[in-house]
Design a protein around this motif. Structure first.
Motif, short mmCIF file in Angstrom:
data_model
loop_
_atom_site.label_atom_id
_atom_site.label_comp_id
_atom_site.label_asym_id
_atom_site.label_seq_id
_atom_site.Cartn_x
_atom_site.Cartn_y
_atom_site.Cartn_z
N CYS A 244 0.84 -1.30 -0.14
CA CYS A 244 -0.01 -0.02 -0.10
C CYS A 244 1.02 1.16 -0.15
O CYS A 244 1.84 1.31 0.77
N ARG A 245 0.56 2.22 -0.93
CA ARG A 245 1.43 3.34 -1.23
C ARG A 245 0.58 4.50 -1.01
O ARG A 245 -0.45 4.55 -1.81
N LEU A 246 0.53 5.50 -0.18
CA LEU A 246 -0.25 6.53 -0.40
C LEU A 246 0.35 7.92 0.25
O LEU A 246 1.68 7.91 0.75
N GLY A 247 -0.20 9.02 -0.26
CA GLY A 247 0.42 10.36 0.20
C GLY A 247 -0.05 11.51 -0.58
O GLY A 247 -1.08 11.51 -1.25
N CYS A 248 0.81 12.51 -0.81
CA CYS A 248 0.40 13.71 -1.40
C CYS A 248 1.55 14.34 -1.85
O CYS A 248 2.64 14.37 -1.07
N ARG A 249 1.49 15.26 -2.92
CA ARG A 249 2.73 16.27 -3.19
C ARG A 249 2.16 17.54 -3.64
O ARG A 249 0.82 17.72 -3.87
N LEU A 250 2.98 18.52 -3.14
CA LEU A 250 2.40 19.85 -3.22
C LEU A 250 3.40 20.91 -4.22
O LEU A 250 4.67 20.72 -3.93
N PHE A 251 2.82 21.24 -5.35
CA PHE A 251 3.69 21.80 -6.42
C PHE A 251 4.17 23.34 -6.11
O PHE A 251 3.42 23.96 -5.38
N PRO A 252 5.01 23.64 -6.69
CA PRO A 252 5.52 24.93 -6.53
C PRO A 252 4.59 26.09 -6.79
O PRO A 252 4.26 27.01 -6.10
N ASN A 253 3.52 25.81 -7.55
CA ASN A 253 2.32 26.68 -8.07
C ASN A 253 1.27 26.74 -7.00
O ASN A 253 0.13 27.42 -7.46
N GLY A 254 1.41 26.08 -6.15
CA GLY A 254 0.31 25.67 -5.13
C GLY A 254 -1.03 24.75 -5.42
O GLY A 254 -1.55 24.25 -4.49
N THR A 255 -0.53 23.86 -6.28
CA THR A 255 -1.26 22.88 -6.34
C THR A 255 -0.82 21.74 -5.84
O THR A 255 0.02 21.70 -5.71
#
Length: 223
Positions: free
Chosen positions: A104-115
């Motif tokens: 199981c792999r989960l998480g999130c990413r926050l990009f430089p443009n705020g998305t």
């Protein structure tokens, strides 16, 4: 290292950051001859934050004070013991002669443009099995050929708020807010409020997933 990163954030060093911030969690479960082996980790912006080895889980980054972490660690051990007992029970009823590996792999990413982008992916024996569509809070089958086993697991996971709406909230809101705090250089202040929810939701979600998947893993796919 953590102090340097926080100082950099405070001074605006992250303004030119090209790569996204990321918070990623990974759990592997290996089922063989009625026994279960666990391993995994969590990382915050490329730094190891938690480590799972068998029944032992370690907090590498000081996201929670010792007393709170002691309770969290006990919860982790309880869940893993329960899962192992469930596997043992079903293997006695319908033993299988081969090894199954669940990841199981989960998480999130926050990009430089705020998305931001969040994800939850499940593989079985190295093959894509299920994924969670975050915007609609629905589980989707990835297993080739629309196998009945994948359909069974999908139905089970769609039954519970903790594996649908709660998971969606965690991935869309809690996970992303951790990264926004990290990017703003305030992770030290926000970690105490976020970390218990992070681990609580992860373990609750994986517990239900473990029970659903464990049922067919240990009954030879009879669903």
């Amino acid at each position: 290292m953590l102090r340097l990163l926080l100082l950099c954030g405070a001074l605006g060093c992250g303004a030119e950051r090209a790569a996204p911030l990321a918070f990623t969690m990974l759990q592997r479960t290996r089922v063989s001859k009625g026994s279960s082996e666990f391993s995994g980790n969590a990382s915050l912006d490329g730094r190891l934050s938690h480590l799972l080895d068998g029944l032992n889980v370690t907090q590498v980054l000081p996201l929670e004070p010792p007393d709170a972490w002691a309770r969290r660690r006990e919860d982790v051990t309880t869940y893993l013991l329960y899962f192992g007992q469930l596997v043992e029970l079903f293997s006695k009823e319908r033993p299988i002669n081969y090894t199954q590996s669940l990841c199981c792999r989960l998480g999130c990413r926050l990009f430089p443009n705020g998305t931001a982008r969040s994800f939850y992916e499940v593989t079985l024996n190295g093959t894509a099995f299920l994924s969670f569509h975050v915007p609609s809070a629905t589980w989707e089958r990835r297993w080739p050929g629309g196998d009945a086993v994948a359909a069974f697991a999908q139905r089970e996971l769609m039954k519970y708020p903790k594996t649908t709406q709660d998971l969606q909230y965690f991935l869309n809101t809690t996970c992303v807010s951790i990264l926004r705090a990290q990017g703003a250089g305030t992770e030290k202040q926000s970690s105490r409020s976020h970390a218990p929810l992070v681990l609580g939701l992860i373990l609750g979600t994986l517990a239900l997933l473990g029970m659903a998947v464990g049922i067919f893993l240990c009954t030879g796919g009879s669903c």
